[in-house]
Structure formats: structure tokens, C-alpha cells
Scaffold this motif. Structure first.
Motif, PDB file in Angstrom:
ATOM      1  N   ALA A  13       7.587   9.996   2.757  1.00  0.00           N
ATOM      2  CA  ALA A  13       8.072   9.646   1.418  1.00  0.00           C
ATOM      3  C   ALA A  13       8.607   8.215   1.400  1.00  0.00           C
ATOM      4  CB  ALA A  13       9.157  10.630   0.972  1.00  0.00           C
ATOM      5  N   ALA A  14       9.353   7.827   2.436  1.00  0.00           N
ATOM      6  CA  ALA A  14       9.889   6.462   2.506  1.00  0.00           C
ATOM      7  C   ALA A  14       8.764   5.446   2.621  1.00  0.00           C
ATOM      8  CB  ALA A  14      10.844   6.334   3.691  1.00  0.00           C
ATOM      9  N   LEU A  15       7.757   5.747   3.422  1.00  0.00           N
ATOM     10  CA  LEU A  15       6.626   4.826   3.569  1.00  0.00           C
ATOM     11  C   LEU A  15       5.836   4.696   2.273  1.00  0.00           C
ATOM     12  CD1 LEU A  15       5.392   5.830   7.132  1.00  0.00           C
ATOM     13  CD2 LEU A  15       6.485   3.670   6.469  1.00  0.00           C
ATOM     14  N   ARG A  16       5.702   5.781   1.552  1.00  0.00           N
ATOM     15  CA  ARG A  16       5.007   5.715   0.258  1.00  0.00           C
ATOM     16  C   ARG A  16       5.786   4.873  -0.746  1.00  0.00           C
ATOM     17  NH1 ARG A  16       2.683  11.910  -0.147  1.00  0.00           N
ATOM     18  NH2 ARG A  16       0.851  11.495   1.122  1.00  0.00           N
ATOM     19  N   ARG A  17       7.113   5.021  -0.752  1.00  0.00           N
ATOM     20  CA  ARG A  17       7.942   4.185  -1.640  1.00  0.00           C
ATOM     21  C   ARG A  17       7.797   2.709  -1.282  1.00  0.00           C
ATOM     22  NH1 ARG A  17      11.656   8.362  -0.996  1.00  0.00           N
ATOM     23  NH2 ARG A  17      12.669   7.259   0.691  1.00  0.00           N
ATOM     24  N   GLU A  18       7.857   2.412   0.014  1.00  0.00           N
ATOM     25  CA  GLU A  18       7.724   1.028   0.466  1.00  0.00           C
ATOM     26  C   GLU A  18       6.344   0.479   0.121  1.00  0.00           C
ATOM     27  OE1 GLU A  18       8.153  -1.713   4.482  1.00  0.00           O
ATOM     28  OE2 GLU A  18       8.137   0.464   4.671  1.00  0.00           O
ATOM     29  N   ASN A  19       5.314   1.284   0.305  1.00  0.00           N
ATOM     30  CA  ASN A  19       3.959   0.863  -0.016  1.00  0.00           C
ATOM     31  C   ASN A  19       3.835   0.542  -1.506  1.00  0.00           C
ATOM     32  OD1 ASN A  19       1.240   0.388  -0.001  1.00  0.00           O
ATOM     33  ND2 ASN A  19       0.668   2.366   0.839  1.00  0.00           N
ATOM     34  N   ARG A  20       4.403   1.391  -2.367  1.00  0.00           N
ATOM     35  CA  ARG A  20       4.371   1.158  -3.801  1.00  0.00           C
ATOM     36  C   ARG A  20       5.078  -0.154  -4.156  1.00  0.00           C
ATOM     37  NH1 ARG A  20       7.727   4.854  -5.816  1.00  0.00           N
ATOM     38  NH2 ARG A  20       6.391   6.477  -4.991  1.00  0.00           N
TER      39      ARG A  20
END
Length: 55
Positions: free
Chosen positions: A27-34
């Protein structure tokens, strides 16, 4: 309630799947990617604006 039991089994290694810490990391990586994609979009727009202004 069943989901909690299933997740506890995954965390304990009794079942296949993502552990709670892996889910949190994903979830954190997806937020950072966004956020990074948004930053790239802003930079592309700024580049186009300044390229237009210098002509």
C-alpha cells in the motif's frame, strides 16, 4: 471475522498469501508510485510551458 482468521493464518505462515506487513508495504509503495507519477506529470507540463515561453 473469517478474513481476520485467514489473515492470522497467513501471518503465522500456515497459509499462502501476503502477510500484514507485506500488505502495508504494498500500500505504501502504491501511494509513493502514485505521487511520483503526479510529480512527473507536473514536470512534463512545466517543461512544455517553459519550452513554449522561450520560443
Amino acid at each position: 471475522m473469517r478474513d481476520w482468521v485467514k489473515q492470522a493464518e497467513v501471518d503465522a505462515g500456515e497459509r499462502n498469501g501476503l502477510t500484514s506487513s507485506e500488505r502495508d508495504e504494498l500500500a505504501a509503495l502504491r501511494r509513493e508510485n502514485r505521487r511520483l507519477r503526479e510529480d512527473v506529470d507536473v514536470l512534463k507540463r512545466a517543461t512544455a510551458f517553459f519550452a513554449k515561453e522561450t520560443r
